[in-house]
Design a protein around this motif. Structure first.
Motif, short mmCIF file in Angstrom:
data_model
loop_
_atom_site.label_atom_id
_atom_site.label_comp_id
_atom_site.label_asym_id
_atom_site.label_seq_id
_atom_site.Cartn_x
_atom_site.Cartn_y
_atom_site.Cartn_z
N LEU A 77 101.88 31.41 65.14
CA LEU A 77 102.44 30.94 63.97
C LEU A 77 102.23 29.91 63.41
O LEU A 77 102.25 29.32 62.53
CB LEU A 77 103.74 31.84 63.91
N ILE A 78 102.81 29.15 64.34
CA ILE A 78 103.39 27.48 64.25
C ILE A 78 101.66 26.81 64.05
O ILE A 78 102.38 25.82 62.83
CB ILE A 78 104.15 26.88 65.12
N PHE A 79 101.14 26.58 64.38
CA PHE A 79 100.01 26.30 64.40
C PHE A 79 99.79 26.45 63.29
O PHE A 79 98.49 25.59 62.05
CB PHE A 79 98.74 26.91 65.65
N ASP A 84 95.94 22.66 57.52
CA ASP A 84 95.46 23.37 56.14
C ASP A 84 93.87 24.36 57.35
O ASP A 84 93.01 23.78 57.62
CB ASP A 84 94.65 23.37 55.25
N PRO A 85 94.22 26.09 57.98
CA PRO A 85 92.94 26.94 58.15
C PRO A 85 91.98 27.24 57.03
O PRO A 85 91.16 28.05 57.52
CB PRO A 85 93.80 27.68 58.87
N THR A 86 91.51 26.64 56.20
CA THR A 86 90.62 27.20 55.01
C THR A 86 89.62 25.93 54.92
O THR A 86 89.02 26.79 53.94
CB THR A 86 91.66 27.68 53.73
N LEU A 118 95.48 35.65 63.16
CA LEU A 118 94.50 35.02 61.84
C LEU A 118 94.42 36.24 60.40
O LEU A 118 94.90 36.42 59.55
CB LEU A 118 93.24 34.82 61.98
N LYS A 119 94.44 37.01 61.11
CA LYS A 119 94.83 38.35 60.27
C LYS A 119 95.99 38.68 59.90
O LYS A 119 96.17 38.98 58.74
CB LYS A 119 94.44 39.71 60.73
N GLU A 120 96.94 38.71 60.46
CA GLU A 120 98.49 38.44 59.84
C GLU A 120 98.27 37.42 58.87
O GLU A 120 99.41 37.56 58.11
CB GLU A 120 99.41 38.32 60.91
N VAL A 121 98.49 36.17 58.95
CA VAL A 121 98.47 35.18 57.65
C VAL A 121 97.16 35.13 57.35
O VAL A 121 97.50 34.22 56.09
CB VAL A 121 98.17 33.96 59.15
N ALA A 122 96.07 35.95 57.06
CA ALA A 122 95.55 35.57 56.21
C ALA A 122 95.76 35.88 54.70
O ALA A 122 95.36 35.11 53.73
CB ALA A 122 94.12 36.59 56.63
#
Length: 183
Positions: A77-79, A84-86, A118-122
């Motif tokens: 979650l910190i990572f 920017d993971p997008t 990844l699903k949680e933060v999407a």
């Protein structure tokens, strides 16, 4: 008797100097090593070779943490909120495959947790997350001058302009996960 349970997480989210500096501030993190993985060139790659984009390696950090203090999920979650993971193969002005957003899992459990995170933060991102989830191959420790880079060079231009703002964001978003400063 020491009941400490140390685990290792490996991930890349742009320049490893940034990711290293962030996780060095996280409570429960014992060690952060900058390095390279995910490539296909033979032998141990050098920084120059990785920066060429020809080796296929990503700049990553390998984080040793105490799971009794911080969970793998919290590490992720910190990572995911510290870069920017997008964006594909890019973080700010840093471009190239070596700067891709990637989580390298060490076992099946880490792979499952990474997928769930990844699903949680999407929903919090306007664009789709492009972070790869891949099995960890050989991890190569980066050259010594890359280790503890921010700590050793806090006033260097890149550190002031790019890393310091990321650390400020970390301290605001994850204040409960930051190491307490000893007085």
């Amino acid at each position: 008797m020491n009941n400490k349970k140390l685990e290792i997480a490996t991930m890349g989210g742009g320049c490893f100097w940034c990711t290293e500096a962030i996780f060095q501030e996280v409570n429960g993190v014992q060690k952060v090593i900058s390095g390279y993985t995910g490539g296909n060139a033979p032998g141990k790659p050098t920084y120059r070779e990785v920066c060429s984009g020809l080796t296929g390696h990503a700049e990553v950090v390998q984080i040793t943490f105490d799971n009794k203090i911080i969970t793998y999920e919290d590490i992720l979650l910190i990572f995911m909120t510290s870069h920017d993971p997008t964006t594909i193969n890019r973080q700010g002005a840093d471009t190239g495959t070596q700067y891709r957003s990637v989580i390298y899992y060490h076992d099946k459990t880490q792979k499952e947790i990474a997928g769930l995170v990844l699903k949680e933060v999407a929903p919090y991102y306007e664009q789709a997350i492009v972070t790869e989830i891949s099995p960890l191959g050989t991890f190569y420790e980066a050259e010594e001058y890359h280790q503890d880079y921010y700590r050793n060079n806090p006033t260097q231009g890149y550190c002031s302009a790019v890393i310091s703002p990321k650390l400020s964001k970390l301290r605001k978003m994850h204040a409960d996960k930051i190491k307490k400063v000893k007085v």
